[in-house]
Design a protein around this motif. Sequence first.
Motif, PDB file in Angstrom:
ATOM      1  N   UNK A 191      -0.256  14.093  -4.775  1.00  8.38           N
ATOM      2  CA  UNK A 191       0.096  12.701  -5.051  1.00  8.38           C
ATOM      3  C   UNK A 191      -1.140  11.810  -4.971  1.00  8.38           C
ATOM      4  N   UNK A 192      -2.005  12.067  -3.993  1.00  6.29           N
ATOM      5  CA  UNK A 192      -3.213  11.259  -3.842  1.00  6.29           C
ATOM      6  C   UNK A 192      -4.169  11.494  -5.002  1.00  6.29           C
ATOM      7  N   UNK A 193      -4.322  12.747  -5.409  1.00  2.36           N
ATOM      8  CA  UNK A 193      -5.217  13.049  -6.521  1.00  2.36           C
ATOM      9  C   UNK A 193      -4.719  12.476  -7.835  1.00  2.36           C
ATOM     10  N   UNK A 194      -3.399  12.335  -7.953  1.00  2.00           N
ATOM     11  CA  UNK A 194      -2.813  11.760  -9.169  1.00  2.00           C
ATOM     12  C   UNK A 194      -2.696  10.238  -9.092  1.00  2.00           C
ATOM     13  N   UNK A 195      -3.219   9.643  -8.028  1.00  2.00           N
ATOM     14  CA  UNK A 195      -3.175   8.200  -7.793  1.00  2.00           C
ATOM     15  C   UNK A 195      -1.743   7.666  -7.742  1.00  2.00           C
ATOM     16  N   UNK A 196      -0.843   8.480  -7.251  1.00  2.00           N
ATOM     17  CA  UNK A 196       0.540   8.031  -7.060  1.00  2.00           C
ATOM     18  C   UNK A 196       0.754   7.483  -5.661  1.00  2.00           C
ATOM     19  N   UNK A 197      -0.243   7.691  -4.794  1.00  2.00           N
ATOM     20  CA  UNK A 197      -0.318   7.014  -3.504  1.00  2.00           C
ATOM     21  C   UNK A 197      -1.763   6.554  -3.324  1.00  2.00           C
ATOM     22  N   UNK A 198      -1.978   5.615  -2.403  1.00  2.00           N
ATOM     23  CA  UNK A 198      -3.315   5.073  -2.158  1.00  2.00           C
ATOM     24  C   UNK A 198      -3.989   5.732  -0.960  1.00  2.00           C
ATOM     25  N   UNK A 199      -3.180   6.093   0.034  1.00  2.00           N
ATOM     26  CA  UNK A 199      -3.669   6.741   1.243  1.00  2.00           C
ATOM     27  C   UNK A 199      -2.725   7.895   1.566  1.00  2.00           C
ATOM     28  N   UNK A 216       0.844  -1.179   0.000  1.00  2.00           N
ATOM     29  CA  UNK A 216       0.000   0.000   0.000  1.00  2.00           C
ATOM     30  C   UNK A 216       0.888   1.240   0.000  1.00  2.00           C
ATOM     31  N   UNK A 217       0.633   2.155  -0.905  1.00  2.00           N
ATOM     32  CA  UNK A 217       1.426   3.378  -1.012  1.00  2.00           C
ATOM     33  C   UNK A 217       0.836   4.441  -0.082  1.00  2.00           C
ATOM     34  N   UNK A 218       1.634   4.857   0.904  1.00  2.00           N
ATOM     35  CA  UNK A 218       1.172   5.786   1.928  1.00  2.00           C
ATOM     36  C   UNK A 218       1.960   7.087   1.818  1.00  2.00           C
ATOM     37  N   UNK A 219       1.250   8.218   1.861  1.00  2.00           N
ATOM     38  CA  UNK A 219       1.895   9.526   1.868  1.00  2.00           C
ATOM     39  C   UNK A 219       1.597  10.241   3.165  1.00  2.00           C
ATOM     40  N   UNK A 220       2.624  10.785   3.803  1.00  2.00           N
ATOM     41  CA  UNK A 220       2.449  11.472   5.084  1.00  2.00           C
ATOM     42  C   UNK A 220       3.137  12.824   5.055  1.00  2.00           C
ATOM     43  N   UNK A 221       2.622  13.728   5.856  1.00  2.00           N
ATOM     44  CA  UNK A 221       3.208  15.058   5.992  1.00  2.00           C
ATOM     45  C   UNK A 221       4.492  14.959   6.809  1.00  2.00           C
ATOM     46  N   UNK A 222       5.490  15.739   6.438  1.00  2.00           N
ATOM     47  CA  UNK A 222       6.803  15.660   7.080  1.00  2.00           C
ATOM     48  C   UNK A 222       6.978  16.682   8.194  1.00  2.00           C
ATOM     49  N   UNK A 223       5.885  17.133   8.811  1.00  2.00           N
ATOM     50  CA  UNK A 223       5.961  18.104   9.894  1.00  2.00           C
ATOM     51  C   UNK A 223       6.123  17.419  11.249  1.00  2.00           C
ATOM     52  N   UNK A 254       4.660  -1.883   8.454  1.00  2.00           N
ATOM     53  CA  UNK A 254       5.704  -1.354   7.570  1.00  2.00           C
ATOM     54  C   UNK A 254       6.074  -2.355   6.477  1.00  2.00           C
ATOM     55  N   UNK A 255       5.845  -3.636   6.736  1.00  2.00           N
ATOM     56  CA  UNK A 255       6.123  -4.659   5.718  1.00  2.00           C
ATOM     57  C   UNK A 255       5.107  -4.628   4.581  1.00  2.00           C
ATOM     58  N   UNK A 256       4.029  -3.875   4.784  1.00  2.00           N
ATOM     59  CA  UNK A 256       2.946  -3.864   3.794  1.00  2.00           C
ATOM     60  C   UNK A 256       2.803  -2.522   3.101  1.00  2.00           C
ATOM     61  N   UNK A 257       3.708  -1.573   3.402  1.00  2.00           N
ATOM     62  CA  UNK A 257       3.527  -0.237   2.833  1.00  2.00           C
ATOM     63  C   UNK A 257       4.819   0.306   2.230  1.00  2.00           C
ATOM     64  N   UNK A 258       4.612   1.287   1.362  1.00  2.00           N
ATOM     65  CA  UNK A 258       5.704   2.109   0.821  1.00  2.00           C
ATOM     66  C   UNK A 258       5.400   3.534   1.271  1.00  2.00           C
ATOM     67  N   UNK A 259       6.277   4.121   2.090  1.00  2.00           N
ATOM     68  CA  UNK A 259       6.004   5.391   2.743  1.00  2.00           C
ATOM     69  C   UNK A 259       6.729   6.548   2.068  1.00  2.00           C
ATOM     70  N   UNK A 260       5.973   7.624   1.772  1.00  2.00           N
ATOM     71  CA  UNK A 260       6.509   8.862   1.203  1.00  2.00           C
ATOM     72  C   UNK A 260       6.163  10.018   2.124  1.00  2.00           C
ATOM     73  N   UNK A 261       7.106  10.949   2.311  1.00  2.00           N
ATOM     74  CA  UNK A 261       6.841  12.129   3.131  1.00  2.00           C
ATOM     75  C   UNK A 261       7.062  13.399   2.313  1.00  2.00           C
ATOM     76  N   UNK A 262       6.169  14.389   2.520  1.00  2.00           N
ATOM     77  CA  UNK A 262       6.288  15.684   1.838  1.00  2.00           C
ATOM     78  C   UNK A 262       5.420  16.690   2.586  1.00  2.00           C
ATOM     79  N   UNK A 263       5.328  17.919   2.078  1.00  2.00           N
ATOM     80  CA  UNK A 263       4.465  18.886   2.737  1.00  2.00           C
ATOM     81  C   UNK A 263       3.009  18.636   2.326  1.00  2.00           C
TER      82      UNK A 263
END
Length: 244
Positions: free
Chosen positions: A40-48, A1-8, A24-33
């Motif tokens: 990223x979510x609107x472009x379907x580059x992450x799932x959550x 599962x592709x997960x995006x989180x805020x880096x604050x 963590x074994x089931x996800x790919x984690x990305x951090x940004x503002x």
Amino acid sequence: MRIGAVSYLNTKPLLYGIRGHRIMNRIELTEDYPARVAQLLMEDRIDIGLVPIAAVRQMKEWHIVSDFCIATDGEVASVCLFSQVPMEEVKRVYLDYQSRTSVLLARILLKEYWKKDVELLPATGEDFRDQVGGNTAAVVIGDRALEQRSHSAHIYDLGTAWKEHTGLPFVFAAWISNKPIPADFIEAFNEANAEGVARIADVVADHPYPHFDLQKYYTDNVHYRLDDRKRQAIDLFLRKADNI
């Protein structure tokens, strides 16, 4: 599962739990503002994504997929309008480019709560805080807002203003998906978030920070549980946002 989180800093407890959990074994984690994670979510580059609530207004399909969020029930400390003069003298306001929700919240409060007709200016770079002075103010969010607190004569906390205006808490960001997510994943994801929130002292110890008391920030200012009152606040905010 592709997960995006805020880096604050405000997401550190949630990420602490996720990183220490078997999920963590089931996800790919990305951090940004925030605004970038929403894109990223609107472009379907992450799932959550842990995205600003305002972002759902631009999504064809969205689901709140966790019992955890970034919220406040009064003073949030890290989302403020900063000025060198009192609010009644403010003529121009720069709006932080990193969060759609905070920008919309500021616009709602300026119109309905402070009843101010000011010039709204888009902030386009990291140095926009240098423009704060005279009759020019700025909405600043996240870690930079915690730093800005020691530089501005007047601080208008948007969480406090929203609570005084509506009587409700405010949800800045929630875990949003752009598709249905399996129930077993959501259960494990909630468990991971909960573990992080339960270990605030460890999170504070891992992130020395000179600008603000993080123990207070994580326990008094930021609220992580998404309850019914916070869901009511989301609905009210989205209705108000449609009229801005």
